[in-house]
Design an enzyme around this catalytic site. Structure first.
Site, PDB file in Angstrom:
ATOM      1  N   GLU A  43      11.942 -80.960  20.736  1.00 34.83           N
ATOM      2  CA  GLU A  43      12.871 -81.887  20.078  1.00 34.83           C
ATOM      3  C   GLU A  43      14.240 -81.261  19.872  1.00 34.83           C
ATOM      4  OE1 GLU A  43      11.321 -83.639  16.423  1.00 34.83           O
ATOM      5  OE2 GLU A  43       9.719 -84.424  17.679  1.00 34.83           O
ATOM      6  N   CYS A  65      -0.123 -83.995  24.150  1.00 33.95           N
ATOM      7  CA  CYS A  65       0.942 -84.330  23.207  1.00 33.95           C
ATOM      8  C   CYS A  65       2.025 -84.991  24.034  1.00 33.95           C
ATOM      9  CB  CYS A  65       1.478 -83.076  22.524  1.00 33.95           C
ATOM     10  SG  CYS A  65       2.904 -83.415  21.470  1.00 33.95           S
ATOM     11  N   CYS A  85       0.874 -91.588  21.238  1.00 26.30           N
ATOM     12  CA  CYS A  85       0.834 -90.372  20.425  1.00 26.30           C
ATOM     13  C   CYS A  85      -0.616 -89.916  20.361  1.00 26.30           C
ATOM     14  CB  CYS A  85       1.358 -90.697  19.035  1.00 26.30           C
ATOM     15  SG  CYS A  85       1.216 -89.354  17.844  1.00 26.30           S
ATOM     16  N   HIS A 143       5.082 -85.151  23.745  1.00 26.68           N
ATOM     17  CA  HIS A 143       6.329 -84.400  23.934  1.00 26.68           C
ATOM     18  C   HIS A 143       6.291 -83.538  25.209  1.00 26.68           C
ATOM     19  CE1 HIS A 143       7.019 -85.270  19.707  1.00 26.68           C
ATOM     20  NE2 HIS A 143       8.163 -84.626  19.726  1.00 26.68           N
ATOM     21  N   ASP A 161       4.853 -94.213  18.354  1.00 23.96           N
ATOM     22  CA  ASP A 161       4.635 -92.762  18.267  1.00 23.96           C
ATOM     23  C   ASP A 161       5.111 -92.304  16.889  1.00 23.96           C
ATOM     24  OD1 ASP A 161       4.251 -90.003  19.148  1.00 23.96           O
ATOM     25  OD2 ASP A 161       6.421 -89.866  19.351  1.00 23.96           O
ATOM     26  N   SER A 162       4.782 -91.067  16.544  1.00 22.37           N
ATOM     27  CA  SER A 162       5.281 -90.499  15.300  1.00 22.37           C
ATOM     28  C   SER A 162       6.808 -90.412  15.308  1.00 22.37           C
ATOM     29  CB  SER A 162       4.723 -89.088  15.127  1.00 22.37           C
ATOM     30  OG  SER A 162       5.069 -88.297  16.245  1.00 22.37           O
TER      31      SER A 162
HETATM   32  N1  DGL Z   1       3.911 -86.995  19.947  1.00 26.93           N
HETATM   33  C1  DGL Z   1       2.903 -86.484  19.069  1.00 26.93           C
HETATM   34  C2  DGL Z   1       1.536 -86.407  19.787  1.00 26.93           C
HETATM   35  O1  DGL Z   1       1.378 -86.819  20.925  1.00 26.93           O
HETATM   36  C3  DGL Z   1       3.198 -85.104  18.523  1.00 26.93           C
HETATM   37  C4  DGL Z   1       4.324 -84.951  17.574  1.00 26.93           C
HETATM   38  C5  DGL Z   1       3.921 -84.978  16.123  1.00 26.93           C
HETATM   39  O2  DGL Z   1       3.304 -84.028  15.632  1.00 26.93           O
HETATM   40  O3  DGL Z   1       4.244 -85.969  15.498  1.00 26.93           O
HETATM   41  O4  DGL Z   1       0.594 -85.940  19.185  1.00 26.93           O
END
Ligand code: DGL
Length: 271
Positions: free
Chosen positions: A157, A189, A76, A191, A13-14
């Site tokens: 976060e 997303c 991600c 998150h 993931d990022s």
């Molecule tokens: N976890 C990332 C996603 O699912 C979002 C967070 C980011 O912008 O890096 O897109």
């Protein structure tokens, strides 16, 4: 070289949001070892160009392949929308790649034909239009309405969820005209599972909230079964959580996303 069930699953993931997917995998596949890579040096991906995300994703895939992963999960949405096709070309001969979008699209096509479905995610995911394209290809008469909600990932976060501030920000986004009268909402997303209950209660339980972490864990299990790559029952899993930049606050947030303490190890993206 033939893959073995004992090899680990690679997840990336990022940053640390993808740990919601890692957690779902840990719940569903308790005997699998996992190598997680969070590109904390370059987050957020949601605001990056497609080219930048592709460059980072290729480097991460290299690391996961070198560490002997038997499959790679892109946990991600932003990276799945920007780099999945490229990565499948890049590592095709070695290992299979699972993205976070296709399993969700399959579920929506099966369960919501002819319905109005909303989607919230990063700017990169929404601008890519990949969900609409794939859902339209399924020809099930589904109307998809997507809204970029860039404040949500940094808010989560920072630990802002289940409180008045998060409630107001989420309510403001969900009141957008484009999300009126939807039957289901895709949390595009990784998150967002942490705010799933808040979103559900804002809709008074009248909208089905679709969380991809469980869906992707199921798709991964199916792949491992099909390829006879499921790890042996009773094998003791060993997990590693690598990050391209380490801070104490990443480690604190990681605990929140993985529902237990996590030891983050720093690993450069460039060697
Ligand atoms: N976890 C990332 C996603 O699912 C979002 C967070 C980011 O912008 O890096 O897109």
């Amino acid at each position: 070289m033939a893959l073995l069930p004992s090899q680990p699953i690679g997840v990336f993931d990022s940053g640390i949001g993808g740990l919601t997917v890692a957690h779902a995998i840990r719940q569903l596949l308790p005997f699998e070892s996992m190598i997680y890579f969070g590109d904390t040096a370059h987050l957020p991906y949601g605001d990056k160009s497609e080219a930048a995300i592709q460059a980072y994703s290729v480097k991460i895939a290299d690391i996961l392949v070198r560490k002997g992963c038997k499959v790679i999960v892109i946990a991600c949405n932003s990276a799945s929308s920007a780099a999945y096709e490229l990565l499948t070309e890049y590592v095709r001969k070695d290992i299979h790649i699972i993205n976070v979008i296709d399993p969700m699209v399959d579920l929506v096509l099966q369960q919501f034909p002819g319905k109005r479905v909303g989607l919230i995610g990063t700017k990169r995911t929404v601008q890519s239009d990949v969900y609409s394209r794939k859902i339209n290809e399924g020809k099930k008469g589904i109307h998809l309405h997507s809204l970029a909600t860039p404040l949500l990932a940094p808010m989560i976060e920072e630990g802002f969820f289940n409180n008045q501030i998060s409630h107001e920000i989420i309510a403001q986004y969900l009141s957008d005209e484009s999300l009126k009268d939807i039957d289901a909402l895709i949390l595009a997303c990784t998150h967002y599972p942490l705010i799933k209950n808040e979103i559900r209660s804002l809709y008074d339980d009248k909208v089905t909230i679709l969380d991809s972490s469980e869906v992707i864990a199921k798709a991964l299990k199916q792949h491992l079964e099909d390829e006879r790559l499921l790890s042996d029952l009773y094998s003791s899993p060993v997990d590693h959580f690598l990050v391209s930049d380490y801070t104490d606050s990443f480690e604190a947030s990681a605990r929140m996303f993985f529902h237990q303490a996590v030891h983050l190890e720093r690993h450069s993206l460039w060697n």
